[in-house]
Design a protein around this motif. Structure first.
Motif, short mmCIF file in Angstrom:
data_model
loop_
_atom_site.label_atom_id
_atom_site.label_comp_id
_atom_site.label_asym_id
_atom_site.label_seq_id
_atom_site.Cartn_x
_atom_site.Cartn_y
_atom_site.Cartn_z
N ASP A 116 42.10 18.09 47.83
CA ASP A 116 43.81 18.46 47.54
C ASP A 116 44.07 19.86 45.87
N VAL A 117 43.22 20.89 46.52
CA VAL A 117 42.82 22.34 46.09
C VAL A 117 44.20 23.00 46.77
N THR B 253 40.45 25.91 53.38
CA THR B 253 40.08 24.74 54.26
C THR B 253 39.81 23.69 53.56
N ASN B 254 38.60 23.55 53.15
CA ASN B 254 37.77 22.81 52.75
C ASN B 254 38.05 22.70 51.37
N GLY C 61 46.64 31.00 43.81
CA GLY C 61 46.91 29.32 43.91
C GLY C 61 46.22 28.86 42.66
N ASP C 62 45.62 27.37 42.66
CA ASP C 62 44.73 26.66 41.79
C ASP C 62 43.31 27.97 41.62
N LEU C 63 42.84 28.34 42.43
CA LEU C 63 42.27 28.83 42.07
C LEU C 63 42.38 30.31 42.29
N HIS C 64 42.41 31.50 41.59
CA HIS C 64 42.68 32.43 41.47
C HIS C 64 41.40 34.24 41.29
N ILE C 65 40.95 34.18 42.75
CA ILE C 65 39.53 35.11 43.46
C ILE C 65 40.12 36.16 43.77
N ARG C 66 39.38 37.55 44.38
CA ARG C 66 39.83 39.05 44.84
C ARG C 66 38.32 38.94 45.52
N VAL C 67 38.54 38.03 46.64
CA VAL C 67 37.29 39.04 47.85
C VAL C 67 36.85 40.24 47.76
N TYR C 68 36.18 41.29 47.74
CA TYR C 68 35.89 42.46 48.16
C TYR C 68 33.80 42.79 48.78
N ILE C 69 34.60 43.33 50.00
CA ILE C 69 33.07 42.98 50.78
C ILE C 69 33.17 44.73 51.06
N SER C 70 32.27 45.64 50.51
CA SER C 70 31.90 47.65 50.35
C SER C 70 30.90 47.37 50.13
N ALA C 71 30.64 48.76 51.20
CA ALA C 71 29.34 49.41 50.83
C ALA C 71 29.29 50.46 51.30
N SER C 72 28.63 51.57 51.10
CA SER C 72 28.58 53.07 51.25
C SER C 72 28.25 53.37 53.05
#
Length: 290
Positions: free
Chosen positions: A248-249, A242-243, A191-202
């Motif tokens: 209006d983002v 939500t925040n 949308g108005d922001l484009h971010i890919r959020v990963y959480i990773s661990a060995s």
């Protein structure tokens, strides 16, 4: 955050064992720090003066704060300020250290000074850590310039502290152009922001989230555990969205993804945030698209 950071410092100095630290944390919610403990940590009174007063009073029927006022060490205003910190997490942790005879009141400020120097923290930063100013604490470890990314990290850490581990803490974040991920879950914000959020661990590091988010218990990280991590990311991203909507983002989220073997990701804007929770370590990786 400071409870684990300072606790780890004490373990390294062999003043506390890892098992003792784990037993002391998290501090009970209904537990309160003593007035003398708060006064000494906030440098409103010296440890020597506190010890002198403690040696003179019977705490079963005399209050330290009132005695300190009568002796001229504190004012009514300072006592009122002290009382507002009785539920402060770090003050309570230090009180537990005193109660367990791990440290004395004379040791705490010299050790805090040494901790500050070893961590390279400024006076303002150590104050933010002591008083649990989460936004400023995050700025210490994740010095991002983009306000929206700061908002996201604040949402992430708040959610981890609320749902996963109240004593979670950070290492210094860093930028990278490429990262090899381990086992992971991720979700893309569009949308108005484009971010890919990963959480990773060995290994089984992601059990720190999977075994605490929904109440399920896994002995090893499998696809079901990773699905839980994906749902946790979805929860964080939903709160973030939500925040943003209040400004209006407009953003939406794709379905979470996960795999037992992580990809090699390459991007000009990768932000890697090392996080520790529930005795394990994992990384949040933000892949930011223009």
């Amino acid at each position: 955050m400071l409870n684990r950071l300072f606790g780890n410092f004490l373990v390294e100095k062999q003043l506390l064992t890892q098992n003792q630290l784990d037993d002391l944390l998290p501090v009970p919610k209904d537990f309160k720090a003593e007035v003398e403990t708060i006064a000494v940590i906030n440098k409103m009174i010296t440890s020597a003066a506190a010890q002198e007063l403690l040696g003179k009073i019977d705490k079963s029927n005399e209050r330290f704060g009132e005695t300190a006022i009568d002796a001229g060490y504190l004012t009514d205003e300072k006592l009122d300020q002290i009382l507002t910190y009785q539920s402060n997490s770090f003050m309570k942790f230090v009180q537990e250290l005193f109660n367990a005879n791990v440290l004395s009141i004379a040791q705490i400020n010299p050790l805090l000074d040494e901790f500050q120097q070893s961590g390279g923290f400024s006076d303002a930063q150590i104050s933010s850590l002591i008083h649990d100013d989460l936004e400023q604490c995050i700025n210490i470890f994740v010095p991002l310039k983009a306000n929206r990314l700061k908002e996201f990290v604040l949402t992430l850490i708040r959610t981890i502290r609320r749902l996963i581990d109240s004593d979670a803490y950070l290492d210094k974040a860093y930028t990278a152009h490429s990262v090899q991920l381990d086992k992971y879950a991720c979700q893309t914000i569009v949308g108005d922001l484009h971010i890919r959020v990963y959480i990773s661990a060995s290994g089984d590091g992601l059990l720190a989230i999977a075994n605490h988010f929904t109440g399920d218990t896994y002995k090893a990280v499998n696809e079901d555990a990773l699905d839980n991590v994906g749902e946790f990311i979805n929860c964080v991203n939903g709160l973030f969205a939500t925040n943003l909507s209040y400004d209006d983002v407009s953003v939406d989220m794709n379905a979470p993804e996960y795999a037992l073997e992580g990809p090699f990701i390459s991007n000009e804007k990768l932000y890697v945030i090392p996080i520790h929770a529930n005795g394990s370590s994992f990384r949040a990786v933000l892949e930011v698209y223009e």
